[in-house]
Write a protein that holds these residues in place. Structure first.
Motif, PDB file in Angstrom:
ATOM      1  N   SER A  73       2.765   0.121 -11.484  1.00 30.52           N
ATOM      2  CA  SER A  73       1.625   0.855 -10.948  1.00 30.52           C
ATOM      3  C   SER A  73       0.688   1.249 -12.074  1.00 30.52           C
ATOM      4  O   SER A  73       1.053   1.214 -13.251  1.00 30.52           O
ATOM      5  N   ASP A  92      -8.712  -4.519  -4.972  1.00 28.24           N
ATOM      6  CA  ASP A  92      -8.639  -4.999  -3.583  1.00 28.24           C
ATOM      7  C   ASP A  92      -8.710  -6.521  -3.547  1.00 28.24           C
ATOM      8  O   ASP A  92      -7.916  -7.168  -2.868  1.00 28.24           O
ATOM      9  N   ASP A  98      -2.709  -1.478  -3.721  1.00 25.71           N
ATOM     10  CA  ASP A  98      -1.613  -0.569  -3.385  1.00 25.71           C
ATOM     11  C   ASP A  98      -0.835  -0.111  -4.611  1.00 25.71           C
ATOM     12  O   ASP A  98      -0.062   0.835  -4.534  1.00 25.71           O
ATOM     13  N   ARG A  99      -1.071  -0.740  -5.756  1.00 25.42           N
ATOM     14  CA  ARG A  99      -0.366  -0.366  -6.993  1.00 25.42           C
ATOM     15  C   ARG A  99      -1.250   0.411  -7.951  1.00 25.42           C
ATOM     16  O   ARG A  99      -0.834   0.797  -9.037  1.00 25.42           O
TER      17      ARG A  99
END
Length: 100
Positions: A73, A92, A98-99
């Motif tokens: 992340s 995106d 999402d990380r």
């Protein structure tokens, strides 16, 4: 909860037009030498399993590289909202939002 916001002029000095131009350049040419050198130095010994704090991340070149190399992340910190937006758009597009 509202996002933290600097009351100074970073969004004016590093505005949307400039951030979008940098993002177009990044997409055309890839990360610059400095970003590559930083990612190489930070990823020595492997990036797998690491978390990244990218201060002054710009369009996200360093944390994108480290995420591609196995970091789990990243947190992107920049004083300019337009640059944060550009980095988010690129994350995106790469499928790694999402990380970040």
């Amino acid at each position: 909860m509202p996002e933290p916001r600097c009351s100074c002029c970073y969004d004016d000095a590093f505005d949307r037009r400039q951030a979008e131009a940098k993002l177009r350049e990044y997409r055309r040419r890839g990360p610059g030498r400095t970003s590559l050198a930083l990612a190489d130095a930070l990823g020595q010994g492997g990036a797998e399993g690491r978390t990244v704090l990218d201060i002054g991340g710009g369009v996200g070149a360093v944390h994108h590289l480290l995420l591609e190399r196995g970091a789990v992340s990243a947190t992107d910190v920049d004083a300019s909202r337009p640059y944060l937006d550009a980095a988010r758009d690129e994350a995106d597009r790469r499928g790694i939002a999402d990380r970040v």
